[in-house]
Design a protein around this motif. Structure first.
Motif, PDB file in Angstrom:
ATOM      1  N   THR A 161       4.566   1.009 -10.063  1.00  0.00           N
ATOM      2  CA  THR A 161       3.712   1.031  -8.870  1.00  0.00           C
ATOM      3  C   THR A 161       2.574   0.026  -9.007  1.00  0.00           C
ATOM      4  O   THR A 161       2.248  -0.702  -8.057  1.00  0.00           O
ATOM      5  CB  THR A 161       3.144   2.447  -8.647  1.00  0.00           C
ATOM      6  OG1 THR A 161       4.222   3.360  -8.439  1.00  0.00           O
ATOM      7  CG2 THR A 161       2.223   2.477  -7.440  1.00  0.00           C
ATOM      8  N   HIS A 183      12.808  -0.280 -15.002  1.00  0.00           N
ATOM      9  CA  HIS A 183      12.132   1.017 -15.053  1.00  0.00           C
ATOM     10  C   HIS A 183      13.119   2.156 -14.775  1.00  0.00           C
ATOM     11  O   HIS A 183      12.734   3.237 -14.304  1.00  0.00           O
ATOM     12  CB  HIS A 183      10.969   1.051 -14.055  1.00  0.00           C
ATOM     13  CG  HIS A 183       9.825   0.173 -14.458  1.00  0.00           C
ATOM     14  ND1 HIS A 183       9.811  -1.190 -14.217  1.00  0.00           N
ATOM     15  CD2 HIS A 183       8.666   0.452 -15.132  1.00  0.00           C
ATOM     16  CE1 HIS A 183       8.685  -1.701 -14.696  1.00  0.00           C
ATOM     17  NE2 HIS A 183       7.975  -0.734 -15.243  1.00  0.00           N
ATOM     18  N   ALA A 241       7.370   6.792  -3.160  1.00  0.00           N
ATOM     19  CA  ALA A 241       6.308   6.733  -4.170  1.00  0.00           C
ATOM     20  C   ALA A 241       6.487   7.755  -5.294  1.00  0.00           C
ATOM     21  O   ALA A 241       6.239   7.426  -6.463  1.00  0.00           O
ATOM     22  CB  ALA A 241       4.947   6.897  -3.491  1.00  0.00           C
ATOM     23  N   SER A 290       5.112  10.322   0.641  1.00  0.00           N
ATOM     24  CA  SER A 290       4.482   8.996   0.681  1.00  0.00           C
ATOM     25  C   SER A 290       5.470   7.949   0.200  1.00  0.00           C
ATOM     26  O   SER A 290       6.405   8.244  -0.553  1.00  0.00           O
ATOM     27  CB  SER A 290       3.216   8.967  -0.178  1.00  0.00           C
ATOM     28  OG  SER A 290       3.536   9.278  -1.528  1.00  0.00           O
ATOM     29  N   ALA A 342       4.357   5.020 -12.800  1.00  0.00           N
ATOM     30  CA  ALA A 342       3.030   4.439 -12.548  1.00  0.00           C
ATOM     31  C   ALA A 342       2.951   2.950 -12.887  1.00  0.00           C
ATOM     32  O   ALA A 342       2.361   2.172 -12.117  1.00  0.00           O
ATOM     33  CB  ALA A 342       1.969   5.229 -13.313  1.00  0.00           C
ATOM     34  N   TYR A 354      10.342  -0.293   1.850  1.00  0.00           N
ATOM     35  CA  TYR A 354       9.744   1.019   1.595  1.00  0.00           C
ATOM     36  C   TYR A 354      10.435   1.645   0.384  1.00  0.00           C
ATOM     37  O   TYR A 354      11.664   1.680   0.312  1.00  0.00           O
ATOM     38  CB  TYR A 354       9.922   1.940   2.799  1.00  0.00           C
ATOM     39  CG  TYR A 354       9.261   1.464   4.071  1.00  0.00           C
ATOM     40  CD1 TYR A 354       7.950   1.823   4.378  1.00  0.00           C
ATOM     41  CD2 TYR A 354       9.954   0.666   4.977  1.00  0.00           C
ATOM     42  CE1 TYR A 354       7.343   1.396   5.554  1.00  0.00           C
ATOM     43  CE2 TYR A 354       9.358   0.233   6.156  1.00  0.00           C
ATOM     44  CZ  TYR A 354       8.056   0.602   6.438  1.00  0.00           C
ATOM     45  OH  TYR A 354       7.459   0.184   7.603  1.00  0.00           O
ATOM     46  N   LEU A 403       8.583   6.490  -8.313  1.00  0.00           N
ATOM     47  CA  LEU A 403       8.214   5.253  -9.006  1.00  0.00           C
ATOM     48  C   LEU A 403       7.317   5.547 -10.198  1.00  0.00           C
ATOM     49  O   LEU A 403       6.263   6.177 -10.042  1.00  0.00           O
ATOM     50  CB  LEU A 403       7.499   4.296  -8.056  1.00  0.00           C
ATOM     51  CG  LEU A 403       8.258   3.907  -6.780  1.00  0.00           C
ATOM     52  CD1 LEU A 403       7.399   2.986  -5.936  1.00  0.00           C
ATOM     53  CD2 LEU A 403       9.596   3.259  -7.109  1.00  0.00           C
ATOM     54  N   LEU A 457       5.741   3.575  -0.961  1.00  0.00           N
ATOM     55  CA  LEU A 457       5.086   2.305  -1.230  1.00  0.00           C
ATOM     56  C   LEU A 457       5.673   1.295  -0.250  1.00  0.00           C
ATOM     57  O   LEU A 457       6.894   1.082  -0.223  1.00  0.00           O
ATOM     58  CB  LEU A 457       5.323   1.865  -2.672  1.00  0.00           C
ATOM     59  CG  LEU A 457       4.491   0.680  -3.168  1.00  0.00           C
ATOM     60  CD1 LEU A 457       4.340   0.731  -4.685  1.00  0.00           C
ATOM     61  CD2 LEU A 457       5.142  -0.655  -2.779  1.00  0.00           C
ATOM     62  N   LEU A 459       3.954  -3.506  -8.424  1.00  0.00           N
ATOM     63  CA  LEU A 459       4.308  -3.771  -7.034  1.00  0.00           C
ATOM     64  C   LEU A 459       3.085  -3.865  -6.134  1.00  0.00           C
ATOM     65  O   LEU A 459       3.098  -4.566  -5.124  1.00  0.00           O
ATOM     66  CB  LEU A 459       5.256  -2.682  -6.522  1.00  0.00           C
ATOM     67  CG  LEU A 459       6.629  -2.641  -7.199  1.00  0.00           C
ATOM     68  CD1 LEU A 459       7.447  -1.469  -6.674  1.00  0.00           C
ATOM     69  CD2 LEU A 459       7.383  -3.950  -6.991  1.00  0.00           C
ATOM     70  N   LEU A 460       2.024  -3.163  -6.502  1.00  0.00           N
ATOM     71  CA  LEU A 460       0.795  -3.245  -5.718  1.00  0.00           C
ATOM     72  C   LEU A 460      -0.105  -4.390  -6.168  1.00  0.00           C
ATOM     73  O   LEU A 460      -1.218  -4.544  -5.668  1.00  0.00           O
ATOM     74  CB  LEU A 460       0.021  -1.921  -5.802  1.00  0.00           C
ATOM     75  CG  LEU A 460       0.681  -0.726  -5.101  1.00  0.00           C
ATOM     76  CD1 LEU A 460      -0.145   0.532  -5.301  1.00  0.00           C
ATOM     77  CD2 LEU A 460       0.855  -1.012  -3.613  1.00  0.00           C
ATOM     78  N   GLN A 489       0.832  -1.194   0.000  1.00  0.00           N
ATOM     79  CA  GLN A 489       0.000   0.000   0.000  1.00  0.00           C
ATOM     80  C   GLN A 489       0.873   1.254   0.000  1.00  0.00           C
ATOM     81  O   GLN A 489       2.059   1.198   0.321  1.00  0.00           O
ATOM     82  CB  GLN A 489      -0.951   0.040   1.204  1.00  0.00           C
ATOM     83  CG  GLN A 489      -0.303  -0.122   2.551  1.00  0.00           C
ATOM     84  CD  GLN A 489      -0.150  -1.564   2.972  1.00  0.00           C
ATOM     85  OE1 GLN A 489       0.878  -1.930   3.507  1.00  0.00           O
ATOM     86  NE2 GLN A 489      -1.145  -2.400   2.733  1.00  0.00           N
ATOM     87  N   ILE A 490       0.254   2.367  -0.381  1.00  0.00           N
ATOM     88  CA  ILE A 490       0.897   3.666  -0.297  1.00  0.00           C
ATOM     89  C   ILE A 490       0.579   4.246   1.078  1.00  0.00           C
ATOM     90  O   ILE A 490      -0.594   4.341   1.458  1.00  0.00           O
ATOM     91  CB  ILE A 490       0.404   4.621  -1.402  1.00  0.00           C
ATOM     92  CG1 ILE A 490       0.650   4.016  -2.794  1.00  0.00           C
ATOM     93  CG2 ILE A 490       1.095   5.971  -1.280  1.00  0.00           C
ATOM     94  CD1 ILE A 490       2.097   3.847  -3.175  1.00  0.00           C
TER      95      ILE A 490
END
Length: 258
Positions: A157, A178, A149, A125, A154, A146, A152, A127, A160-161, A108-109
């Motif tokens: 992200t 990336h 965010a 923030s 999109a 960690y 990173l 991730l 990873l989520l 989560q963020i």
């Protein structure tokens, strides 16, 4: 009459322990293979079963063998994690043939804890990834990572989520793909105990001893990109150092048998 050598003055069980340890560490007895029957070993070394069992207990204490009820004694599965390079835990274990799998426990963020934010350059923030590493189906490492965010892309992200289909590659590999290649890291290892959540994830009792590996990884331009915390249960890990006049090699030795 000649005096006995230092080796001959050692208790018999210590000499046997050393000889059996050498057979294991040299690969003569590979991981997973059964040891000869206790009576056979006792006869080989000309000692009683009690003396032989003292030597075997030292091997068990070393994490080199494990006993299986009704089956015998086997060479334990052990894997090394070299602290001298940038390969990840999972990459190093997999390279040694470990059947490693990863279970994502959460992503989560979030607003970073103050120490994490400071190490990562103050992002608003981060991730947060929490992953469990299993070897042969047994939990061995729980990692909390960690990443800042705002740095990173999109698509990364989303991967990873877990918002993209398919099995994601390793974290370092994804970062490199990336444009965020990790080229340096600092790592600190400290003793700790498992809180209730970590203990539950690792299938250990709460308060069990563990080692905490804290690693801060940076890109080639010196930008901190991963603040990583890996917990390794104390019953499954040791730190080994091999020294020579001009070199020091340090690595974790992990065992899945406990």
């Amino acid at each position: 009459m000649s005096r006995p050598t230092a080796a001959e003055r050692q208790p018999k069980y210590l000499r046997i322990h050393g000889l059996l340890r050498d057979r294991i560490t040299s690969g003569q007895w590979p991981a997973g293979s059964p040891l000869p029957a206790q009576r056979e070993l006792a006869d080989e070394f000309g000692v009683s079963l009690m003396t032989l069992r003292q030597a075997l207990q030292l091997l068990i204490d070393d994490g080199l063998v494990d006993t299986r009820h009704g089956s015998g004694t086997y060479v334990a599965e052990r894997f090394s994690y070299d602290l001298g390079h940038l390969r990840s835990f999972a990459g190093d274990l997999a390279a040694q043939g470990a059947q490693i799998s990863t279970r994502t426990l959460g992503g989560q963020i979030v607003t970073p804890p103050e120490p994490v934010g400071a190490r990562l350059g103050g992002p608003a923030s981060v991730l947060r990834l929490r992953r469990l590493r299993l070897v042969g189906g047994r939990p061995l490492i729980v990692q909390t990572s960690y990443l800042p965010a705002p740095l990173l892309p999109a698509p990364l992200t989303a991967i990873l989520l877990g918002q993209d289909a398919g099995e994601p590659a390793g974290l370092y590999t994804l970062l490199a793909e990336h444009g965020l290649t990790v080229t340096q890291a600092s790592e600190t290892i400290t003793p700790t105990t498992l809180d209730l959540q970590d203990a539950r994830d690792l299938d250990r009792p709460g308060g069990s001893p563990a080692l905490l590996s804290h690693r801060l990884s940076l890109t080639g331009s010196g930008v901190p990109i991963v603040d990583d915390h890996a917990l390794l249960p104390g019953d499954s890990v040791a730190i080994t150092a091999n020294r020579s006049p001009d070199r020091l090699d340090v690595h974790y030795t992990l065992t899945t048998d406990r």
